[in-house]
Each structure stands twice: as structure tokens, then as C-alpha cells.
Design a protein around this motif. Sequence first.
Motif, PDB file in Angstrom:
ATOM      1  N   GLN A  42      43.472  33.075   0.119  1.00 60.18           N
ATOM      2  CA  GLN A  42      42.188  32.423   0.328  1.00 60.18           C
ATOM      3  C   GLN A  42      41.473  33.019   1.540  1.00 60.18           C
ATOM      4  N   GLN A  43      40.160  33.153   1.441  1.00 58.15           N
ATOM      5  CA  GLN A  43      39.361  33.704   2.525  1.00 58.15           C
ATOM      6  C   GLN A  43      38.405  32.662   3.114  1.00 58.15           C
ATOM      7  N   LEU A  44      38.643  31.400   2.821  1.00 58.81           N
ATOM      8  CA  LEU A  44      37.779  30.342   3.331  1.00 58.81           C
ATOM      9  C   LEU A  44      37.894  30.236   4.848  1.00 58.81           C
ATOM     10  N   HIS A  45      36.783  29.923   5.500  1.00 60.32           N
ATOM     11  CA  HIS A  45      36.775  29.724   6.946  1.00 60.32           C
ATOM     12  C   HIS A  45      36.742  28.220   7.219  1.00 60.32           C
ATOM     13  N   VAL A  46      37.910  27.673   7.549  1.00 60.66           N
ATOM     14  CA  VAL A  46      38.027  26.250   7.855  1.00 60.66           C
ATOM     15  C   VAL A  46      38.768  26.114   9.168  1.00 60.66           C
ATOM     16  N   PRO A  50      43.584  27.174   4.412  1.00 58.69           N
ATOM     17  CA  PRO A  50      43.801  26.466   3.150  1.00 58.69           C
ATOM     18  C   PRO A  50      45.296  26.389   2.834  1.00 58.69           C
ATOM     19  N   CYS A  51      45.656  25.384   2.044  1.00 62.52           N
ATOM     20  CA  CYS A  51      47.061  25.162   1.701  1.00 62.52           C
ATOM     21  C   CYS A  51      47.460  25.918   0.439  1.00 62.52           C
ATOM     22  N   LYS A  52      48.629  26.444   0.460  1.00 57.66           N
ATOM     23  CA  LYS A  52      49.242  27.035  -0.714  1.00 57.66           C
ATOM     24  C   LYS A  52      49.626  25.921  -1.680  1.00 57.66           C
ATOM     25  N   ASP A  53      49.562  26.178  -2.962  1.00 59.54           N
ATOM     26  CA  ASP A  53      49.991  25.200  -3.962  1.00 59.54           C
ATOM     27  C   ASP A  53      51.437  24.793  -3.671  1.00 59.54           C
ATOM     28  N   PRO A  54      51.708  23.493  -3.424  1.00 64.71           N
ATOM     29  CA  PRO A  54      53.079  23.067  -3.099  1.00 64.71           C
ATOM     30  C   PRO A  54      54.123  23.523  -4.110  1.00 64.71           C
ATOM     31  N   LEU A  92      53.678  27.487   9.719  1.00 64.19           N
ATOM     32  CA  LEU A  92      53.239  26.750  10.904  1.00 64.19           C
ATOM     33  C   LEU A  92      51.898  26.063  10.704  1.00 64.19           C
ATOM     34  N   ASN A  93      51.178  26.422   9.654  1.00 65.54           N
ATOM     35  CA  ASN A  93      49.856  25.840   9.428  1.00 65.54           C
ATOM     36  C   ASN A  93      49.933  24.317   9.370  1.00 65.54           C
TER      37      ASN A  93
END
Length: 224
Positions: A42-46, A50-54, A92-93
Motif C-alpha cells: 500500500q502507498q497510502l499516506h496515513v 495500512p494494515c496487512k490482511d490478518p 511494529l506498526n
Amino acid sequence: MSLLWTRLAILGLITMAAMQPEISLAADADPLQDFCVKDTNQQLHVNGFPCKDPAQVQASDFASAVLKNPGNTSKGLGVAVTAANALNFAGLNTQGVSVARIDFAKNGLNPPHVHPRASEILFLAQGTLLVGFVTSTPESKLFAQTINAGELFIFPRGLVHFQLNVGYDTAVAFSGFNSQNQGTSQVAKALFASNPPIDDAVLEKALQLSAADVQHLRSLISKT
């Protein structure tokens, strides 16, 4: 330094950073789920990542060998800082902690810098360091002390601080932060090697330097 010392140092720093409630309130927000492994696709700027699919998360997402090997201290100021944070350790996210390994050559210096998003607790695994920080009060009070292997020192969030190897050999330290991405800004580089550069007139007046002094410092600091 033994592998056991390395593992104990990292584990202890992460534990201490996570168990300081008064510090945690001023750092990263609490997670709202068990984990949020960084999704590298993902390249979103938050604020975070962004979270990986669990369903796609694996045990290896929570392991890293980034601090395993010593850094190269043969260049510059004789120091190598290796960070393990959400930028290079996906697990760590959202966890509100990160760690760094700091290797010092003899007389090596980790120059004055700040971490805008975290307090830092340093564990010295090997050697002898002169460490210190400067307060934000009008008198800019310096708190400095020499520490030896096995000892700790805390650097409050956002304050200018440094570490200098004053021992007879190399030194190794591990630092824990109460943020997944503590950020680092070196004072000298921020002033004299910013992009674009700060106007010369600002530096001359603020630091009471001549135009020649400013240019000399720009050239010198850009090389280190």
C-alpha cells in the motif's frame, strides 16, 4: 559482546518503553486491535501504515534481524545507528515501540539531535559513554553523566541530546523508544544542510557568525 547480552538488551528496552504509562500517554495512540502488520504493497499516506490482511499475517512478520550485526563506524563521526522501527519492521506498526542499535568507534560521537515523537531509554551493553541532554527552559540546563556497561540513561522526548564514546575501546548501546517511528533530527544538519538551505542571513544573525563562517560550516557538515 555476547549474543545473550544483545537479546536481553533489546527485550528489556522494549519492555521498559511499553510499561511507562506517563510516557505512553504522550506518544503513539493505543492500538484498537491485536496487531496491524504494515502492508508494504500500500502507498497510502496515513498516520502510521495500512494494515496487512490478518489472514495473510505470519509469525515472521513479528521477527526481525535488523539489529543483529554491528554498523559501519569507519566513516564520519565514528558512529553507526541502526534503527528497528515501523519503517523496516512491519510488525511494529501500531505497537508504540521501536529500538535502535548504536555502535561507536573509539572516540565516536552520536551528535546532538532530537527525537520529536518519543522519549529514549538507552542501555549501554559495552564500553563507556558520556551522555547528556539540554532542557527547553530559558537557562538551557545540561544534564550529563558518564555511564558504563550495564547502566541506563533516559533522554526526555524532544530534547537535544548526545552520546560520546569516552572509553578505551569501542562501545555498543541499545535504545528503546515509546513510538513506532521516533524520528531523528540532527541539530547541525538541520541548520547547515537543510534542503533547500536556510537563508545565510538567518544563520548569521541567530548564531552570530560571519558569512564566511556559515559557508565553512555548510561545507563541513554536508560532508559528515
